[in-house]
Design a protein around this motif. Structure first.
Motif, PDB file in Angstrom:
ATOM      1  N   TYR A 100       2.006   1.726  -3.493  1.00 34.76           N
ATOM      2  CA  TYR A 100       0.916   2.268  -4.309  1.00 34.76           C
ATOM      3  C   TYR A 100       0.795   3.778  -4.111  1.00 34.76           C
ATOM      4  O   TYR A 100       0.718   4.544  -5.072  1.00 34.76           O
ATOM      5  CB  TYR A 100      -0.409   1.588  -3.952  1.00 34.76           C
ATOM      6  N   LYS A 145       1.930  -2.023  -6.675  1.00 30.83           N
ATOM      7  CA  LYS A 145       1.359  -2.724  -5.523  1.00 30.83           C
ATOM      8  C   LYS A 145       1.322  -4.230  -5.768  1.00 30.83           C
ATOM      9  O   LYS A 145       1.679  -5.019  -4.885  1.00 30.83           O
ATOM     10  CB  LYS A 145      -0.051  -2.194  -5.248  1.00 30.83           C
ATOM     11  N   ASN A 154       0.820  -1.214   0.000  1.00 31.67           N
ATOM     12  CA  ASN A 154       0.000   0.000   0.000  1.00 31.67           C
ATOM     13  C   ASN A 154       0.855   1.266   0.000  1.00 31.67           C
ATOM     14  O   ASN A 154       0.506   2.245  -0.662  1.00 31.67           O
ATOM     15  CB  ASN A 154      -0.951  -0.001   1.199  1.00 31.67           C
TER      16      ASN A 154
END
Length: 118
Positions: free
Chosen positions: A49, A76, A46
């Motif tokens: 990302y 991710k 995460n």
């Protein structure tokens, strides 16, 4: 980083730690470590990302926004795949179910964040 992103990542880490402690008390240390590793894979993916998808100011251009989001999702996925590959390659005693439960627990925080927005 945006305050909402920090909120989500900190709650993901807190939930993984809480589940790890509960698992350690009830099941044992190997399962607890596996949960913590699974949660860490989700958190690292995460963070990747966020850093990739939100690094470029897209303004009002939907194509740039789509490109940034696609690049973030690609990173991710790659980080998640690499994390699980490294775990299965290097940690032979891993408890698979707790590992995947720790990873899946990071998704629960997204639902909580959606409810928090209401």
């Amino acid at each position: 980083m945006h305050p909402h992103v920090i909120w989500i990542l900190s709650r993901q880490a807190a939930l993984a730690i809480l589940l790890g402690v509960i698992t350690w008390v009830l099941v044992g240390s190997n399962a607890a470590v596996s949960i913590l590793i699974g949660g860490s894979i989700g958190i690292i993916a995460n963070v990747g990302y966020v850093l990739r998808a939100m690094r470029v100011s897209t303004g009002d251009d939907p194509l740039r926004l789509y490109g940034a989001q696609s690049a973030g999702e690609g990173l991710k996925f790659a980080l998640t795949f690499a994390g699980f590959a490294l775990v299965f390659w290097g940690y032979k005693e891993v408890a698979a179910l707790p590992l995947f439960l720790g990873y899946a627990s990071t998704f629960a925080i997204f639902w909580v964040a959606l409810l928090k927005q209401r």
